[in-house]
Scaffold this motif. Structure first.
Motif, PDB file in Angstrom:
ATOM      1  N   GLY A 169       0.812  -1.208   0.000  1.00  8.58           N
ATOM      2  CA  GLY A 169       0.000   0.000   0.000  1.00  8.58           C
ATOM      3  C   GLY A 169       0.842   1.253   0.000  1.00  8.58           C
ATOM      4  N   ASP A 170       0.423   2.246  -0.803  1.00  9.81           N
ATOM      5  CA  ASP A 170       1.166   3.492  -0.899  1.00  9.81           C
ATOM      6  C   ASP A 170       0.429   4.586  -0.156  1.00  9.81           C
ATOM      7  N   PRO A 171       1.107   5.308   0.771  1.00 13.19           N
ATOM      8  CA  PRO A 171       0.434   6.373   1.523  1.00 13.19           C
ATOM      9  C   PRO A 171       0.161   7.587   0.645  1.00 13.19           C
ATOM     10  N   ASP A 172      -0.841   8.348   1.018  1.00 12.08           N
ATOM     11  CA  ASP A 172      -1.191   9.579   0.310  1.00 12.08           C
ATOM     12  C   ASP A 172      -0.488  10.738   1.015  1.00 12.08           C
ATOM     13  N   LEU A 173       0.586  11.211   0.414  1.00 12.23           N
ATOM     14  CA  LEU A 173       1.398  12.260   1.021  1.00 12.23           C
ATOM     15  C   LEU A 173       1.399  13.505   0.134  1.00 12.23           C
ATOM     16  N   PRO A 174       1.659  14.688   0.703  1.00  7.23           N
ATOM     17  CA  PRO A 174       1.744  15.909  -0.102  1.00  7.23           C
ATOM     18  C   PRO A 174       2.810  15.772  -1.180  1.00  7.23           C
ATOM     19  N   LYS A 175       2.598  16.388  -2.333  1.00  3.25           N
ATOM     20  CA  LYS A 175       3.569  16.350  -3.406  1.00  3.25           C
ATOM     21  C   LYS A 175       4.874  17.007  -2.963  1.00  3.25           C
ATOM     22  N   ILE A 176       5.983  16.497  -3.489  1.00  3.06           N
ATOM     23  CA  ILE A 176       7.289  17.021  -3.125  1.00  3.06           C
ATOM     24  C   ILE A 176       8.221  16.868  -4.321  1.00  3.06           C
ATOM     25  N   THR A 177       9.108  17.832  -4.520  1.00  2.36           N
ATOM     26  CA  THR A 177      10.062  17.733  -5.624  1.00  2.36           C
ATOM     27  C   THR A 177      11.300  16.965  -5.171  1.00  2.36           C
ATOM     28  N   ALA A 178      12.106  16.537  -6.137  1.00  2.41           N
ATOM     29  CA  ALA A 178      13.339  15.822  -5.817  1.00  2.41           C
ATOM     30  C   ALA A 178      14.264  16.685  -4.965  1.00  2.41           C
ATOM     31  N   GLN A 179      14.375  17.977  -5.310  1.00  4.81           N
ATOM     32  CA  GLN A 179      15.246  18.865  -4.535  1.00  4.81           C
ATOM     33  C   GLN A 179      14.733  19.033  -3.112  1.00  4.81           C
ATOM     34  N   GLN A 180      13.412  19.146  -2.962  1.00  7.15           N
ATOM     35  CA  GLN A 180      12.854  19.261  -1.615  1.00  7.15           C
ATOM     36  C   GLN A 180      13.114  18.006  -0.796  1.00  7.15           C
ATOM     37  N   LEU A 181      13.058  16.844  -1.448  1.00  3.91           N
ATOM     38  CA  LEU A 181      13.315  15.596  -0.736  1.00  3.91           C
ATOM     39  C   LEU A 181      14.796  15.486  -0.360  1.00  3.91           C
ATOM     40  N   LEU A 182      15.665  15.919  -1.255  1.00  2.00           N
ATOM     41  CA  LEU A 182      17.097  15.950  -0.927  1.00  2.00           C
ATOM     42  C   LEU A 182      17.352  16.879   0.252  1.00  2.00           C
ATOM     43  N   ASP A 183      16.694  18.028   0.260  1.00  2.00           N
ATOM     44  CA  ASP A 183      16.840  18.967   1.371  1.00  2.00           C
ATOM     45  C   ASP A 183      16.322  18.361   2.670  1.00  2.00           C
ATOM     46  N   LYS A 184      15.246  17.580   2.574  1.00  5.68           N
ATOM     47  CA  LYS A 184      14.670  16.942   3.764  1.00  5.68           C
ATOM     48  C   LYS A 184      15.649  15.926   4.363  1.00  5.68           C
ATOM     49  N   ILE A 185      16.314  15.176   3.492  1.00  7.50           N
ATOM     50  CA  ILE A 185      17.324  14.224   3.957  1.00  7.50           C
ATOM     51  C   ILE A 185      18.470  14.963   4.628  1.00  7.50           C
ATOM     52  N   ALA A 186      18.928  16.044   3.981  1.00 10.61           N
ATOM     53  CA  ALA A 186      20.057  16.804   4.514  1.00 10.61           C
ATOM     54  C   ALA A 186      19.735  17.424   5.872  1.00 10.61           C
ATOM     55  N   ALA A 187      18.474  17.814   6.072  1.00  9.62           N
ATOM     56  CA  ALA A 187      18.076  18.462   7.326  1.00  9.62           C
ATOM     57  C   ALA A 187      17.750  17.465   8.435  1.00  9.62           C
ATOM     58  N   SER A 188      17.650  16.189   8.097  1.00  7.49           N
ATOM     59  CA  SER A 188      17.293  15.171   9.094  1.00  7.49           C
ATOM     60  C   SER A 188      18.351  15.100  10.194  1.00  7.49           C
ATOM     61  N   ASP A 189      17.901  15.052  11.430  1.00  9.75           N
ATOM     62  CA  ASP A 189      18.826  15.019  12.564  1.00  9.75           C
ATOM     63  C   ASP A 189      18.368  14.009  13.606  1.00  9.75           C
ATOM     64  N   VAL A 190      18.046  12.806  13.149  1.00  7.18           N
ATOM     65  CA  VAL A 190      17.640  11.741  14.070  1.00  7.18           C
ATOM     66  C   VAL A 190      18.860  11.253  14.843  1.00  7.18           C
ATOM     67  N   GLN A 191      18.823  11.381  16.145  1.00  6.74           N
ATOM     68  CA  GLN A 191      19.950  10.983  16.992  1.00  6.74           C
ATOM     69  C   GLN A 191      19.696   9.670  17.719  1.00  6.74           C
ATOM     70  N   GLN A 192      18.412   9.340  17.921  1.00  2.76           N
ATOM     71  CA  GLN A 192      18.080   8.173  18.731  1.00  2.76           C
ATOM     72  C   GLN A 192      17.132   7.259  17.973  1.00  2.76           C
ATOM     73  N   LEU A 193      17.448   5.980  17.978  1.00  2.00           N
ATOM     74  CA  LEU A 193      16.556   4.998  17.358  1.00  2.00           C
ATOM     75  C   LEU A 193      16.911   3.602  17.830  1.00  2.00           C
ATOM     76  N   SER A 194      15.944   2.712  17.688  1.00  2.90           N
ATOM     77  CA  SER A 194      16.138   1.279  17.893  1.00  2.90           C
ATOM     78  C   SER A 194      15.338   0.572  16.816  1.00  2.90           C
ATOM     79  N   GLY A 195      15.814  -0.565  16.357  1.00  2.00           N
ATOM     80  CA  GLY A 195      15.057  -1.264  15.342  1.00  2.00           C
ATOM     81  C   GLY A 195      15.698  -2.553  14.887  1.00  2.00           C
ATOM     82  N   THR A 196      15.011  -3.187  13.953  1.00  2.50           N
ATOM     83  CA  THR A 196      15.489  -4.432  13.349  1.00  2.50           C
ATOM     84  C   THR A 196      15.658  -4.211  11.856  1.00  2.50           C
ATOM     85  N   VAL A 197      16.778  -4.629  11.341  1.00  3.13           N
ATOM     86  CA  VAL A 197      17.099  -4.456   9.924  1.00  3.13           C
ATOM     87  C   VAL A 197      17.315  -5.825   9.293  1.00  3.13           C
ATOM     88  N   LYS A 198      16.700  -6.041   8.139  1.00  5.82           N
ATOM     89  CA  LYS A 198      16.920  -7.266   7.386  1.00  5.82           C
ATOM     90  C   LYS A 198      17.664  -6.920   6.101  1.00  5.82           C
TER      91      LYS A 198
END
Length: 423
Positions: free
Chosen positions: A52-81
């Protein structure tokens, strides 16, 4: 891994011997590093999408690149396969021993050394548990059959523990480092995507390719494609968390088609602060503990190829198929963008013979490496002369008979063409 201690009293002759040993090591390590750099490439990648694909606001490639660059997640836990298909012969766990032996660790190496242990990620499917709490605390656990390998970074200490052998590997990091310690454990999956994004230039197409659910979270899909022909990389797809900008999915498909080379990612993730005890480690009773400085000193003075693990890692940095070869330090580079090829001078005589392998690495490691090289090396010739190409679905390396090495994420034909152009 902490730098190896230096010996200021070494003579010029001893220094020259180490340099010769380091160049010599490349003859033994480069073919196996076709595996090793692939393992480093996927150290902590993300993936596996829900339906299933979520319905999200439209975004350009540059905006998505900027979003990645601005990400500052410091804490997480999870499982990776992680599932990896490099098209290598079935190694049956042999790759760790080969890389350790080729690097000069021989019988003195530790099974808990992450530089060898994490090469297991270069083939098959693996499950990891990951945790991070800022730049000074990370943990990765590789779950195996009835065993577990853990890599823990806590402050200045980095611990590797292999429960199967009850061995521990310990190193220290530079606490004064500006951006925190660089360890074999990336702080977040964002690190891998940042490496891939270094390749984005005018030879690259970057688009937004819809949306997707990953580990129960809404994400945008960023697609990266080389415009040039001759690259082994077909496309890179990154699922970016819509809320935090953190990459949750990383899939690399080859230009040759078929299954992904890397299809890996979070099956579960939370951004809550992990308990401080997650990063605690004390060597179990009776465990064999190897200190990184001691292991490095043994390697430097053993007379075996591989003057130091750190030197070899530095030599091979940037040859992972995601970072452009022109950004790799210490190499001559042919071409540009996704089809750039790095050139190494080994000072050797091409692929070592069976007798050389046995002499330098011992009969067990030498015999194993000889059989392995013979199973995926192809003889080629051209204006450059003759040599052997070691191929995977991502990284290819040409070792010429006169001791040069050409390596990159390019096809065999492109590799030979690059070698010819250097003449």
């Amino acid at each position: 891994m902490a730098p190896n201690a230096s010996d200021d009293s070494m003579t010029a002759e001893e220094t020259d011997d180490l340099r010769v040993g380091r160049r010599k090591a490349v003859r033994y390590v480069v073919p196996v590093t076709v595996i090793g750099v692939a393992a480093a490439t996927i150290g902590l990648v993300p993936a596996l999408a829900d339906s299933g694909d979520p319905d999200l606001p439209k975004i350009t490639a540059q905006q998505l690149l900027d979003k990645i660059a601005a990400s500052d997640v410091q804490q997480l836990s999870g499982t990776v396969k992680i599932s990896t298909d490099l098209g290598l012969p079935d190694l049956g766990g042999l790759e760790s021993g080969l890389l350790s032996g080729a690097a000069g660790n021989g019988g003195d190496g530790s099974s808990a050394d992450p530089s060898a242990k994490l090469t297991e990620l270069a083939s098959g499917t693996h499950t990891l548990r990951v945790a991070a709490d800022g730049p000074d605390r990370q943990k990765l656990s590789l779950l195996e059959n009835a065993a577990e390998y853990s890599l823990i970074h806590n402050g200045k200490d980095v611990w590797g523990y292999d429960s199967a052998s009850n061995e521990v590997y310990h190193s220290t990091t530079d606490e004064s480092a500006k951006d925190g310690a660089r360890t074999p454990v990336p702080a977040t999956p964002k690190d891998l995507t940042e490496d891939a994004l270094k390749a984005v230039d005018d030879t690259t197409s970057v688009t937004v390719d819809g949306t997707v659910h990953v580990a129960g979270r809404d994400a945008y899909k960023l697609q990266i494609k080389p415009k040039q022909s001759g690259s082994t990389v077909g496309a890179i797809s990154v699922a970016v968390d819509a809320k935090t900008g953190l990459p949750l999915k990383f899939t690399l498909t080859p230009a040759s088609g078929g299954a992904a080379v890397v299809d890996a990612g979070f099956t579960q993730v939370t951004f809550a602060k992990p308990a401080a005890s997650t990063f605690d480690f004390t060597p179990p009773k009776g465990a064999k503990v190897t200190e990184a400085d001691d292991a490095g000193a043994t390697s430097e003075h053993s007379g075996k190829p591989g003057a130091s693990d750190e030197d070899l890692a530095k030599d091979l940095e940037g040859l992972d198929g995601l970072t452009p070869a022109e950004e790799a330090e210490g190499f001559d580079v042919l071409g540009e963008g996704w089809t750039s090829v790095a050139v190494l001078e080994t000072g050797g005589k091409g692929v070592p013979s069976d007798s050389e392998l046995n002499s330098e690495l011992g009969s067990d490691a030498g015999g194993a490496l000889s059989g392995f090289l013979g199973s995926f090396g192809d003889k080629v010739s051209g204006k450059f002369g003759s040599g052997t190409v070691f191929s995977t679905r991502l990284i290819n390396a040409l070792v010429t008979d006169d001791g040069k090495v050409y390596v990159g994420a390019v096809t065999k034909d492109a590799l030979v063409k690059a070698a010819d152009s250097a003449k």
